[in-house]
Structures are given as structure tokens and as C-alpha cells.
Enzyme design. Sequence first.
Site, PDB file in Angstrom:
ATOM      1  CG  HIS A 476      -9.513  48.782 -45.505  1.00  0.00           C
ATOM      2  ND1 HIS A 476      -8.724  50.002 -44.808  1.00  0.00           N
ATOM      3  CD2 HIS A 476      -8.749  48.151 -44.813  1.00  0.00           C
ATOM      4  CE1 HIS A 476      -7.452  49.815 -45.073  1.00  0.00           C
ATOM      5  NE2 HIS A 476      -7.303  48.638 -45.580  1.00  0.00           N
ATOM      6  CD  GLU A 477      -9.821  43.922 -44.802  1.00  0.00           C
ATOM      7  OE1 GLU A 477      -8.841  43.516 -45.641  1.00  0.00           O
ATOM      8  OE2 GLU A 477      -8.783  44.459 -43.909  1.00  0.00           O
ATOM      9  CG  HIS A 480      -7.408  44.932 -49.133  1.00  0.00           C
ATOM     10  ND1 HIS A 480      -6.313  45.852 -49.751  1.00  0.00           N
ATOM     11  CD2 HIS A 480      -6.806  45.205 -47.604  1.00  0.00           C
ATOM     12  CE1 HIS A 480      -5.504  45.834 -48.645  1.00  0.00           C
ATOM     13  NE2 HIS A 480      -5.863  45.978 -47.578  1.00  0.00           N
ATOM     14  CG  HIS A 483      -6.153  46.857 -56.562  1.00  0.00           C
ATOM     15  ND1 HIS A 483      -5.236  47.056 -55.587  1.00  0.00           N
ATOM     16  CD2 HIS A 483      -6.110  46.753 -57.511  1.00  0.00           C
ATOM     17  CE1 HIS A 483      -4.364  47.351 -55.966  1.00  0.00           C
ATOM     18  NE2 HIS A 483      -4.588  47.647 -57.235  1.00  0.00           N
TER      19      HIS A 483
END
Length: 698
Positions: A476-477, A480, A483
Site C-alpha cells: 500500500h505505502e 503511494h 505514484h
Amino acid sequence: MLLNRTFLSWLHRKRSRWVSTWTPLAKAFNALPARRINLTRVDVGLFRMPELRSFEGFYLLRDNVETRTQELISEAISSQRRRKMVDIFDELSDSLCKVADLAEFVRVAHPQSKYTQAAEQACICICGMVERLNTHKPIYKALSQVVEHGDKLPTSEVDRHVASLFLFDFEQCGIHLREEERLRVVRLNDCILQLGQKFMNGAVQPSVLARSHVPVAIRNYFPTTGDNVIVTGLCTSAESVQLREAAYRLYLQPSDSQESLLRDLLLCRHELARSCGFDTYAHRALNGSTMEGPEIVREFIDQLSEKLRPRADADFARMTKMKRRESGQAGAMTEMWDTPYFTSQLRRQSLKAHTNEFLPFFSLGGCMEGLDNLLQALYGVRLENTDIEPGESWHSDIYKLAAVHETEGVLGYIYCDFFERAGKPSQDCHFTIQGGKRLPDGTYQLPVVVVMLSLAQPRWSLPSLLSPARVDNLFHEMGHAMHSMLARTEHQHVTGTRCSTDFAEVPSVLMEYFAGDPRVLRTFARHFQTHKPISEDMLMRLCASKHHFAASETQLQVFYSALDQEYHGTGARQGGNSTETLRSVQSRYYGLPYVENTAWQLRFSHLVGYGAKYYAYLVSKTIASWIWQTYFEANPFNRQAGEKYRSEILAHGGAVPSRKLVTNFLQREMTPSVLANSLINEIDSDELKIKDLMVGRG
């Protein structure tokens, strides 16, 4: 001797089936970063910033940005302006963010108090500069003139969109209002900040009750101080149903002070929105979002709620059976305090193993290798462990990754602060230190981010081992972070995660789908010592365990989102007791009844940070699910899909309205009905997979 040789030969053949060598990246992350001896005594400064060779550099950074801010203001309001207005504003934003974002990270993460104090002073200083900018009428008029009538220099559609975002940021502070009304907005913002801080502080305080007010049968469950009983949390994992119920009722008792703070907070937000020309605070908060307005959010919530109801009811019926079987009480019913416990129980039962038994197959190095394999397959990007120069990091256990594209070269840098230490925040999170942007000379300002986790440090030959939930968090992190790495925007104000709240989580949630796919897990889930791959049986049970009671868990998120919308929508106009609003919303959106004399919402701190935006989790999850089903479910390593996803979604950050990005990428209008159906399809599909697995094991 012959026997020993035969045995060793057999053992070698046996191991050769599954022994492989960890990659250099995996080896690096399965041990603490190697400490580099500083022979040159050259300190490059924190994040390679020469000013930060000592904490005093924050004062120099602060002075420099103040000087540059004044120069940019003068340029923006000059009649001789030679640059596009949006470029001037983006440089202004970039200059402030480089100091503010860096200082905010150092303030919360640096182990040395001198650095944290200097960083905090820098944060305060930047806030003061921003407040002065927000009252600077000449620069506001110059920007509004450009947004309303066009720039005197040629601009693109993206330029105009970003300029309008800058203007909206200005007007959020009421600069366009008459002075008396503007000052009222300033006061309201200050009140909202103070009320929010007080509410969040109160939300985590223990419940303190007189011993005489706590029934004798449950009094001994909780610690006591003098004549008081102290209840510090909900005890959701307790096997005793009596303890779970007692903790729920006592910890969530109504609080007059919290009720007053919440009521005043919602009222101030409503008045702020009305002063700025919005019907409700929800309209203000959702302006420019993926969902565009609270009416669309409400329609999405209602449609999803209707479709979830029978599926969630089936989940609760199953929990009730589990409760009756465990308690031996034929009339027992599932209550609010039961759902986390039985969800956890069913997942443990489906795993048919303790979570710790999965740990050896998920070493940190192995997981990083898996991420590297996936990113190379999808985007042609590898993660390269890079030497940290003396003075570059804030602690000795930090890794530095370069995200390197096969043709474009280095895309940016990710600092990995993965291990727990005293004083470090325990929440997994992602920080932007420097945003990417196109520079005047045509080169690209490389993004720099920090990914922070709280893992146990490697010990001797034992690497840091991750639970399945922590594997999800890591992916998940890193979603980020990637991205930020994969974005290629003209302006840093809208790069990477700097987009609407209900879209910023899409790339990170999508990464969780990869982390839960057995085809991806097979590429790296192997024993940290023997390298033996995780068994197919364990793998299938692990993947299936993540989807149990998905309908009831989603329904809970729908309930939370609906309550948040009600508090910040029409409910704010009507005022009244927040618990009565909770009771009404719960009866409509959740399958379990409200528990009398409790006030769960008074401990819901997300009402402060996500005011009117709590729905963003649901929408991000839904869009990520839609993208997964459309592009990656058939093949999670599809390079063509990965390139398309990067070029049409990730590359743009917030430079293009997120609703437009999603609609174009998925080639379908993003209506509430389509969104709701996407999530329901996933829940139904996962339920079938679980049933097939159980039949196969039967």
C-alpha cells in the site's frame, strides 16, 4: 561413509528443487543497512541538502524561502511579467513545499530534539508566510484575472486547470470576501483548528468510572486507580463476550464535553462553508473531487447500501451461528462488540494456522524482491538499493532506493524508514519531501519521498518477517511512493499524490490487490532460510482469508461514510444531539442496531481529519477494484496494461480532473450505479472463490 554420502546427495537433490539465491535487493533488506565509514568527513546534509549539515540549516532555508517568496510575488503582480502566471505560482508553491514538507517530516521522525525543534519552528514560519499570502489582495487579483479572462501568454488546458486550483485555495480562506466577512472566515478557521485538536485529544482518553457505577461481575476486567475503574479501549479480541460487551458499553459512554466539541466543530464548519458561498461544508469539501458533490456521494452510498444489505445480513447470520456455538446459548445474537472478534476468528480458522506460521515466508527482503519483480513487469522500473552518503539520513537504519526506468533512467528516490525505534510514530505512512515538476531547462525535478513502517529490526541471521497484513501495508505505502515516482507533471502542485482525496488512495489500494493475488505472491513468498516456496495450500488459504465477511465490513464503511456526510451536510443545519443522528443513520445503513447509552461517534477522530471526505476510502477502493477487474485480474504482470495505467492515470497526478482520468481510462461513465456494481461484483466473486476453496478442501 557411503550412507552419509547417499544421504547428502539426496538432501542436495531435495533442496535443489526449491533453493534459489536472494537478489542483491533482497539481501540488502534482509539485514540492517551497512554503515559506511566516513573517511572524507564530508557531510552532504540531510536529504543531500548542504544547508542541513546541522539543524541550524532550517533557519537558512526559512530565510531563503521568505526572500524567494517576495521575489515571486513581485513577479506575479508586475506589468512586465514574462512567465505564465501558473508557472510563477507553481514555483511559489514548490519553494514553500520544499521547506514545509521537509520540516514536517523531520519534526515527527528525526530522533534528535534539536532537529525536531528547528523543524517545528520552520513549520510555524511557513504557516505564517502562507497566511500572509492568503491575505495578499494584489496577487489574488492578478491570479483571478488570469483564471477569468486568460493569460497574456499561451496556456494549455492543464495550465488553466492548475491555475483554477490555486485560485480555489486562495478563496478557501475568504480573500474574495468583504474585509469583515474575510476576518470572520479567519476566526472560523482558527476555531475549527482548535476544536478539532481538542476533540481528537478527547477521543483517545480512557473512560474513568467510579467503581460503584461498574457492575461487580465485570469490575475485575479493568485496571483501577483508587475508587475509579479505567477502561482504555474496546477489547475487540477478547474471547469473553462479557468482557467485549462491558468494554464497548463503558468505553463508548456519552461525554458532554466531547458532544459539545463536536457540535461546535460541525457548526463552525457549516458557517465557514456558508461564508464561502457553499450550501454545506460537504459541498465545500467535495469541490473538485472525483465525486464532484455530496449528492453524487449520497446516491453512491444509497445504491451500494441497498445491494449490500442481503449480503451483510448473511455475514451477520454466520457470526450469530459462531457465537451460539461458542457460547452455548441458543438465543445469542451478534452485537456491535462481536463483529471484529468473529471476523478475526473466521480468518484464523480459514488459515488453519496461526498468523505467525506465515511469517517465515515473508521476509522484508523477499517482499522487496517481489515488489521489484512486479514493477519491472508492469512498468520496466527496478528498485536499486543506493548508498547513503554521510549526513544524508536521519538514522543509521535507513535504506535509499532509486526508482530506475529501463529507458528513462532514474525517476526519483524513495527513503525507506522501515524499523521501529523509540519516539518514532507507529503509523505506516508516506511523506513527500520533494515533488516532481518540469524545470525551465526541460529537465525534470526528481521526486523524493519517504515510506515509513514500524517493523522489527533484523537480528543476527533473522531478517524482519512480515505478517500478511504487514505485507499489504508495505505494498500500500509503496503504491503511494510509486505514484510519485511514475508521475511526470509540468507542475509540482499536482504531482503524484497531490490530487483529490478520493483519488489519492486509488494507486495504493490497487497495490493491495497485487499483494493478495496468488500469482504475485508465488514470485517471492518463500522461506527466509531454506528458500522453499510457500505451499499452494497455505497460499490459497491466505488469499481466501482476506475476503471473509467482506460485505459486512464494507457495510460498516458505508455507515461511517453516511454518518460523516450527514454531520457535514443537512444535519449540520439542524444541529441537535449527534447521538440521535447516529441512531438514525445506523438504522438505515447498518445491519446491527444502535447500542443504547453509547456514543461511538465521540471517539471517531476521522471526523476531524476527513470531515465530509470519509467516503473517499470507499470510492478509492471501488475505483481500484474496477481497474483491477478491467486490466489486471486476468494477468497481474500485463506490461501493456501497466504502461497504459501509468500513461493515462499515474503520470498525471492531479493535473487532470480525476473523474475525467477514470472515465477515459475505463471507457465508461463513472456513475454511482456503475461504481456500486463494481464493488458488489468483487464481493460476490470473492465469496465464490472462498466456497470453491472450501469445497476443494472438503
